[in-house]
Design an enzyme around this catalytic site. Structure first.
Site, PDB file in Angstrom:
ATOM      1  N   ASP A 163     -17.876 -53.935  54.082  1.00  0.00           N
ATOM      2  CA  ASP A 163     -18.132 -52.779  53.225  1.00  0.00           C
ATOM      3  C   ASP A 163     -18.202 -51.509  54.070  1.00  0.00           C
ATOM      4  O   ASP A 163     -18.547 -51.558  55.253  1.00  0.00           O
ATOM      5  CB  ASP A 163     -19.454 -52.963  52.473  1.00  0.00           C
ATOM      6  CG  ASP A 163     -19.379 -54.067  51.419  1.00  0.00           C
ATOM      7  OD1 ASP A 163     -18.278 -54.289  50.890  1.00  0.00           O
ATOM      8  OD2 ASP A 163     -20.416 -54.697  51.144  1.00  0.00           O
ATOM      9  N   TYR A 170     -24.364 -62.177  61.241  1.00  0.00           N
ATOM     10  CA  TYR A 170     -24.736 -60.819  60.882  1.00  0.00           C
ATOM     11  C   TYR A 170     -26.176 -60.520  61.284  1.00  0.00           C
ATOM     12  O   TYR A 170     -27.023 -61.419  61.296  1.00  0.00           O
ATOM     13  CB  TYR A 170     -24.639 -60.609  59.364  1.00  0.00           C
ATOM     14  CG  TYR A 170     -23.276 -60.791  58.767  1.00  0.00           C
ATOM     15  CD1 TYR A 170     -22.398 -59.711  58.631  1.00  0.00           C
ATOM     16  CD2 TYR A 170     -22.853 -62.037  58.305  1.00  0.00           C
ATOM     17  CE1 TYR A 170     -21.146 -59.882  58.062  1.00  0.00           C
ATOM     18  CE2 TYR A 170     -21.604 -62.210  57.734  1.00  0.00           C
ATOM     19  CZ  TYR A 170     -20.759 -61.125  57.617  1.00  0.00           C
ATOM     20  OH  TYR A 170     -19.518 -61.293  57.059  1.00  0.00           O
ATOM     21  N   ASP A 221     -27.465 -53.317  47.525  1.00  0.00           N
ATOM     22  CA  ASP A 221     -27.509 -52.596  48.800  1.00  0.00           C
ATOM     23  C   ASP A 221     -27.905 -51.143  48.543  1.00  0.00           C
ATOM     24  O   ASP A 221     -28.204 -50.750  47.414  1.00  0.00           O
ATOM     25  CB  ASP A 221     -26.170 -52.697  49.537  1.00  0.00           C
ATOM     26  CG  ASP A 221     -24.995 -52.115  48.747  1.00  0.00           C
ATOM     27  OD1 ASP A 221     -25.201 -51.145  47.983  1.00  0.00           O
ATOM     28  OD2 ASP A 221     -23.876 -52.620  48.889  1.00  0.00           O
ATOM     29  N   ARG A 251     -25.542 -59.338  50.935  1.00  0.00           N
ATOM     30  CA  ARG A 251     -26.233 -58.546  49.906  1.00  0.00           C
ATOM     31  C   ARG A 251     -26.964 -59.458  48.914  1.00  0.00           C
ATOM     32  O   ARG A 251     -28.074 -59.160  48.470  1.00  0.00           O
ATOM     33  CB  ARG A 251     -25.224 -57.683  49.135  1.00  0.00           C
ATOM     34  CG  ARG A 251     -24.718 -56.485  49.903  1.00  0.00           C
ATOM     35  CD  ARG A 251     -23.791 -55.660  49.048  1.00  0.00           C
ATOM     36  NE  ARG A 251     -22.490 -56.283  48.851  1.00  0.00           N
ATOM     37  CZ  ARG A 251     -21.730 -56.131  47.776  1.00  0.00           C
ATOM     38  NH1 ARG A 251     -22.149 -55.402  46.765  1.00  0.00           N
ATOM     39  NH2 ARG A 251     -20.549 -56.708  47.697  1.00  0.00           N
TER      40      ARG A 251
END
Length: 282
Positions: free
Chosen positions: A38, A65, A79, A172
């Protein structure tokens, strides 16, 4: 030009922006990436140059991540980009988060965000969301190999969480689901991809300082399969698309065929006493 790049995607750029910039730099149209990030996310973005785009399916696709989660607020997109839909005054301590994370270990069933590019009946989910249409979203199985709390700011109610997971995992959704489990709401405010397969963040290169030729990675160095050197006879067989005699490779195994010591000429699969060609690069 043929190979991989380990690019660091900055905040504000889309994965498509990175590819477009590289096409301008190299004048090569055949460029692709192996996993969308994103615009607000950053970190490792593996990029394939030239014929290396045909090797994407053979790359390892696990991801890692470092996610920063804000507790006490839920949003429409899960988010910081979305609208606030829930707030809570509940205060957490680090042990609360650590205990809640245990529920996300191993194989889990995950509901993708409505604001995502997954297609349902030929239409992307975010298109349904933006038009106010309701659509059934089916949960998907993903695997969380490791999830751990790296730090927790009790004053800000923010947690840094390291997540190693399978392809297709929505971080997310983990943030949102964690907020629901702790009954206080949560959303993702920062996301850094630290690893994608064998591409690691410490070896990634910023686009501003990228010398494509200097940083091009030979596919042989990243494809984790048996490798055999092709003889002159093998090369002729490969050029004509013919199966090769198996050279002691286990049945069903993928194999990388190499010539000139370090150049890939084909990818095959062992089928009993022969190696059948799947991709040819001569």
């Amino acid at each position: 030009m043929f190979g991989f790049l380990n690019v660091y995607k900055p905040v504000g750029m889309t994965s498509h922006d990175v590819v477009s910039k590289l096409r301008k730099l190299t004048n090569i149209k055949q460029i692709g990436h192996t996993g969308t990030l994103d615009p607000f996310a950053e970190g490792v973005l593996p990029v394939c140059i030239g014929k290396a785009t045909r090797l994407i399916e053979f790359l390892e696709d696990d991801k890692e991540y470092l996610a920063t989660v804000q507790f006490g607020v839920s949003t429409t997109t899960y988010d910081r980009e979305g609208e606030v839909i829930y707030t809570s005054d509940k205060k957490l301590v680090s042990e609360d988060v650590k205990n809640a994370l245990k529920a996300f270990e191993g194989e889990i069933s995950q509901l993708p965000p409505i604001y995502s590019a997954i297609k349902v009946k030929g239409k992307k989910l975010y298109e349904y969301a933006r038009s106010g249409q309701e659509v059934e979203i089916k949960p998907r199985k993903v695997t969380i190999e490791n999830i751990e709390l790296k730090s927790f700011d009790e004053k800000l109610q923010q947690a840094e969480i390291l997540i190693k997971c399978s392809k297709g995992t929505y971080i997310r959704s983990i943030a949102n689901d964690l907020g629901q489990k702790l009954e206080c709401g949560a959303h993702l405010i920062k996301l850094v991809r630290t690893q994608a397969g064998r591409f690691r963040i410490e070896n990634s290169v910023n686009l501003e300082f990228l010398d494509v030729v200097e940083n091009l990675i030979n596919p042989i160095d990243l494809l984790n399969y048996p490798k055999i050197s092709a003889t002159a006879d093998d090369i002729e067989y490969i050029r004509n698309g013919r199966a090769l005699k198996n050279k002691n490779i286990k049945h069903g195994s993928l194999v990388i065929l190499i010539y000139n010591d370090n150049e890939i000429c084909a990818v095959g699969i062992a089928d009993n006493d022969v190696i059948k060609l799947k991709k040819v690069f001569l």
